[in-house]
Design a protein around this motif. Structure first.
Motif, PDB file in Angstrom:
ATOM      1  N   GLN A 228     -23.788 -74.952  17.536  1.00 15.12           N
ATOM      2  CA  GLN A 228     -23.985 -73.547  17.895  1.00 15.12           C
ATOM      3  C   GLN A 228     -25.374 -73.306  18.469  1.00 15.12           C
ATOM      4  O   GLN A 228     -25.538 -72.596  19.452  1.00 15.12           O
ATOM      5  N   ILE A 229     -26.410 -73.906  17.851  1.00 15.63           N
ATOM      6  CA  ILE A 229     -27.779 -73.585  18.285  1.00 15.63           C
ATOM      7  C   ILE A 229     -28.278 -74.477  19.422  1.00 15.63           C
ATOM      8  O   ILE A 229     -29.132 -74.070  20.197  1.00 15.63           O
TER       9      ILE A 229
ATOM     10  N   GLN B 248     -30.611 -68.260  19.929  1.00 13.91           N
ATOM     11  CA  GLN B 248     -29.360 -67.586  19.564  1.00 13.91           C
ATOM     12  C   GLN B 248     -29.585 -66.089  19.379  1.00 13.91           C
ATOM     13  O   GLN B 248     -28.780 -65.277  19.810  1.00 13.91           O
TER      14      GLN B 248
ATOM     15  N   GLN C 201     -27.711 -63.101  21.580  1.00 13.83           N
ATOM     16  CA  GLN C 201     -26.742 -62.193  20.973  1.00 13.83           C
ATOM     17  C   GLN C 201     -26.927 -60.789  21.549  1.00 13.83           C
ATOM     18  O   GLN C 201     -28.057 -60.306  21.636  1.00 13.83           O
TER      19      GLN C 201
ATOM     20  N   LEU D 209     -23.691 -64.499  12.870  1.00 11.42           N
ATOM     21  CA  LEU D 209     -23.435 -65.887  13.219  1.00 11.42           C
ATOM     22  C   LEU D 209     -23.727 -66.800  12.029  1.00 11.42           C
ATOM     23  O   LEU D 209     -22.941 -67.701  11.709  1.00 11.42           O
TER      24      LEU D 209
ATOM     25  N   LEU E  62     -27.293 -62.511  15.100  1.00 12.59           N
ATOM     26  CA  LEU E  62     -27.689 -63.784  14.484  1.00 12.59           C
ATOM     27  C   LEU E  62     -27.297 -63.810  13.018  1.00 12.59           C
ATOM     28  O   LEU E  62     -26.791 -64.827  12.520  1.00 12.59           O
TER      29      LEU E  62
END
Length: 198
Positions: A89-90, A45, A49, A59, A56
């Motif tokens: 998300q990850i 992630q 970004q 997030l 991160l």
């Protein structure tokens, strides 16, 4: 110190064990097997970004920040849907989460169904801890807002390094802070599986 030890000291593993009705040593073994993949997901992630670690940090805040850790530590039942949001998300899909749990089962000898229940809770502990530590570094008077980014970067690099090579987190730039290659860590294998499934 390993992150599993840190989470144990904070009471996180005890909370998970209590909620799932298993003993703490099982949770510790499961967390040891799950956390490398979770940290690897956060590494991906950060790399994805446009603003790197700053993105991160943002997030993590959107996903619930330090409140994720507090949720698991609370005597009330954990809102695991928040953990599933973190995993979504990850990892990007439930298939990847299942692959991570299956891989962790092979490593730890624990039942995959237990690890699937643990995974969102452990993800919440890790995300909440990272946000609290990154935020604490940002709050420190270090001449501008980059303290939090350095804090989060150093923290993530240190956690990914597992504390084995102390200088790893202080290298040059994001790539070296989060470099995993060549250390024999089984995380690389998990991330290869994740990369193929996305």
């Amino acid at each position: 110190m390993q992150i599993t030890d840190i989470l144990a000291q904070m009471g996180g593993l005890q909370s998970v064990a209590r909620e799932l009705g298993v003993n703490e040593s099982q949770v510790a073994a499961g967390a040891d097997a799950l956390i490398p993949a979770i940290l690897g997901g956060f590494k991906k992630q950060a790399q994805a970004q446009p603003t790197g670690l700053e993105g991160l940090g943002g997030l993590l805040g959107q996903l619930g920040g330090g409140g994720l850790l507090d949720d698991v530590l609370s005597p009330q039942p954990t809102h695991v849907d928040r953990g599933n949001d973190v995993l979504g998300q990850i990892f990007g899909s439930k298939d990847v989460s299942r692959a991570v749990a299956t891989n962790a089962a092979a490593q730890s000898g624990l039942d995959a169904s237990l690890l699937k229940k643990m995974l969102p809770m452990v993800a919440m502990l890790v995300a909440g801890y990272m946000q609290k530590q990154g935020g604490a570094a940002q709050a420190a008077p270090s001449g501008g807002g980059l303290g939090g980014l350095g804090g989060l970067g150093g923290l993530l690099g240190g956690l990914l390094g597992g504390g084995k090579s102390g200088g790893q987190a202080s290298g040059g730039g994001l790539a070296s802070m989060l470099d995993l290659d060549g250390d024999g860590n089984p995380l690389d294998d998990i991330l290869n599986v994740i990369g193929k499934m996305r």
